[in-house]
Design an enzyme around this catalytic site. Sequence first.
Site, PDB file in Angstrom:
ATOM      1  N   VAL A  44       0.719  -1.324   0.002  1.00  0.00           N
ATOM      2  CA  VAL A  44       0.060   0.099  -0.082  1.00  0.00           C
ATOM      3  C   VAL A  44       1.041   1.414   0.078  1.00  0.00           C
ATOM      4  O   VAL A  44       0.326   2.505  -0.378  1.00  0.00           O
ATOM      5  CB  VAL A  44      -1.068  -0.015   1.245  1.00  0.00           C
ATOM      6  CG1 VAL A  44      -1.937  -1.046   1.126  1.00  0.00           C
ATOM      7  CG2 VAL A  44      -0.248   0.025   2.578  1.00  0.00           C
ATOM      8  N   TYR A  94       5.753   5.543  15.623  1.00  0.00           N
ATOM      9  CA  TYR A  94       4.640   4.734  15.527  1.00  0.00           C
ATOM     10  C   TYR A  94       3.343   5.516  16.113  1.00  0.00           C
ATOM     11  O   TYR A  94       2.206   5.806  15.442  1.00  0.00           O
ATOM     12  CB  TYR A  94       4.536   3.278  16.183  1.00  0.00           C
ATOM     13  CG  TYR A  94       3.501   2.498  16.146  1.00  0.00           C
ATOM     14  CD1 TYR A  94       3.037   2.067  15.002  1.00  0.00           C
ATOM     15  CD2 TYR A  94       2.571   2.347  17.350  1.00  0.00           C
ATOM     16  CE1 TYR A  94       1.986   1.061  14.868  1.00  0.00           C
ATOM     17  CE2 TYR A  94       1.577   1.780  17.325  1.00  0.00           C
ATOM     18  CZ  TYR A  94       1.007   1.037  16.139  1.00  0.00           C
ATOM     19  OH  TYR A  94      -0.245   0.234  16.196  1.00  0.00           O
ATOM     20  N   ALA A 126       2.927   8.827  16.628  1.00  0.00           N
ATOM     21  CA  ALA A 126       2.659  10.027  15.688  1.00  0.00           C
ATOM     22  C   ALA A 126       2.030   9.511  14.600  1.00  0.00           C
ATOM     23  O   ALA A 126       1.109  10.188  13.999  1.00  0.00           O
ATOM     24  CB  ALA A 126       4.000  10.582  15.300  1.00  0.00           C
ATOM     25  N   SER A 127       2.249   8.355  13.898  1.00  0.00           N
ATOM     26  CA  SER A 127       1.647   8.061  12.520  1.00  0.00           C
ATOM     27  C   SER A 127       0.371   7.499  12.896  1.00  0.00           C
ATOM     28  O   SER A 127      -0.694   7.770  12.100  1.00  0.00           O
ATOM     29  CB  SER A 127       2.555   6.758  11.999  1.00  0.00           C
ATOM     30  OG  SER A 127       2.345   5.363  12.719  1.00  0.00           O
ATOM     31  N   LYS A 128      -0.083   6.941  13.821  1.00  0.00           N
ATOM     32  CA  LYS A 128      -1.509   6.595  14.187  1.00  0.00           C
ATOM     33  C   LYS A 128      -2.249   7.728  14.711  1.00  0.00           C
ATOM     34  O   LYS A 128      -3.484   7.720  14.523  1.00  0.00           O
ATOM     35  CB  LYS A 128      -1.427   5.608  15.411  1.00  0.00           C
ATOM     36  CG  LYS A 128      -0.874   4.216  14.906  1.00  0.00           C
ATOM     37  CD  LYS A 128      -1.845   3.735  13.632  1.00  0.00           C
ATOM     38  CE  LYS A 128      -1.578   2.078  13.237  1.00  0.00           C
ATOM     39  NZ  LYS A 128      -2.262   1.655  12.249  1.00  0.00           N
ATOM     40  N   ASN A 159      -6.296  -1.319   7.214  1.00  0.00           N
ATOM     41  CA  ASN A 159      -5.784  -2.177   8.246  1.00  0.00           C
ATOM     42  C   ASN A 159      -4.352  -2.330   8.227  1.00  0.00           C
ATOM     43  O   ASN A 159      -3.751  -2.486   9.193  1.00  0.00           O
ATOM     44  CB  ASN A 159      -6.717  -3.359   8.425  1.00  0.00           C
ATOM     45  CG  ASN A 159      -5.751  -4.334   9.363  1.00  0.00           C
ATOM     46  OD1 ASN A 159      -5.692  -4.129  10.571  1.00  0.00           O
ATOM     47  ND2 ASN A 159      -4.943  -5.289   8.972  1.00  0.00           N
ATOM     48  N   SER A 206      -4.861   3.405  16.492  1.00  0.00           N
ATOM     49  CA  SER A 206      -4.364   2.645  17.738  1.00  0.00           C
ATOM     50  C   SER A 206      -4.403   3.571  18.938  1.00  0.00           C
ATOM     51  O   SER A 206      -4.586   4.841  18.820  1.00  0.00           O
ATOM     52  CB  SER A 206      -2.940   2.199  17.462  1.00  0.00           C
ATOM     53  OG  SER A 206      -2.237   2.002  18.674  1.00  0.00           O
TER      54      SER A 206
END
Length: 274
Positions: free
Chosen positions: A63, A179, A181-183, A89, A165
């Site tokens: 993706v 992680y 920050a990305s979520k 997802n 998350s």
Amino acid sequence: MKLLNRVAVVTGAGQGLGRAIALAMAEEGANLVLCDVQGDKLAEVSAEIEGLGRESLPVRCDVSSKSEVAEMFTAAAERFGTVHILVNNAAIVPTSPADEIRRNKHYEYVTTPVPRRAVGITSSLDDDDWLRWWDVNVHGLFYCTREALKYMEPQQYGRIVNISSVAGISTASMHSPGYSASKAAVANLTKTVALDVAGANIFVNAIACGGVLTPPFEAYLEHATDEEKQNLYQMIPVGRLGKPEEYASLALYLAGENHYLVGQVISANGGVVI
């Protein structure tokens, strides 16, 4: 059947939460486009879905590649005519040896009586530790959403479920700032896209998952010490990780008709964040 003849694209569908969501939707009548970078696992899930009497199209797709994402949606339209549901997802999660060291430092710091100090996580990260989350967790979600909307907007119908998350809405994953920050980006993108498309009867929502008992977490638990496991469970009021099927039931609800939820970030987390 709640999703009879709907066409659902589920990314990261080869195992764990993505597999559980895909199977739950097939059981409710949906035909599935299965996306993952692991082709062998896709074949297994595809066979399970067809065993339920539904059609499936397994597509090996990264993706983070906008061209591969575009090709996947073209293939979906050629096979099924359109797309009604998208579940974003696919994600990279903190599972490297360095991630596990940082996770254990974090759990020890918040669950045992140790002197207050800087834990030294953020200051120890290099550029790769920061940047590696974004291509899949954020850019990939955007690419898939953009392609899905090309079908959903003209037909004036769609449901998009983003898997965020608890890390994105709290400090629960202090051990992995990139992680988290990305979520957090996923959670906010959910809200902005939802406002953009709600007038076209396209409902966009997110699930901010707590710990999910998926293969990466199972691998961590297999070699974690008893103390490390206890530190983990001590942080969860219900004392256990969530089952993929428990999260899948919420995704199924958000992909259906009987709700009025737009731009919401719903956190199923066992009480970690209330």
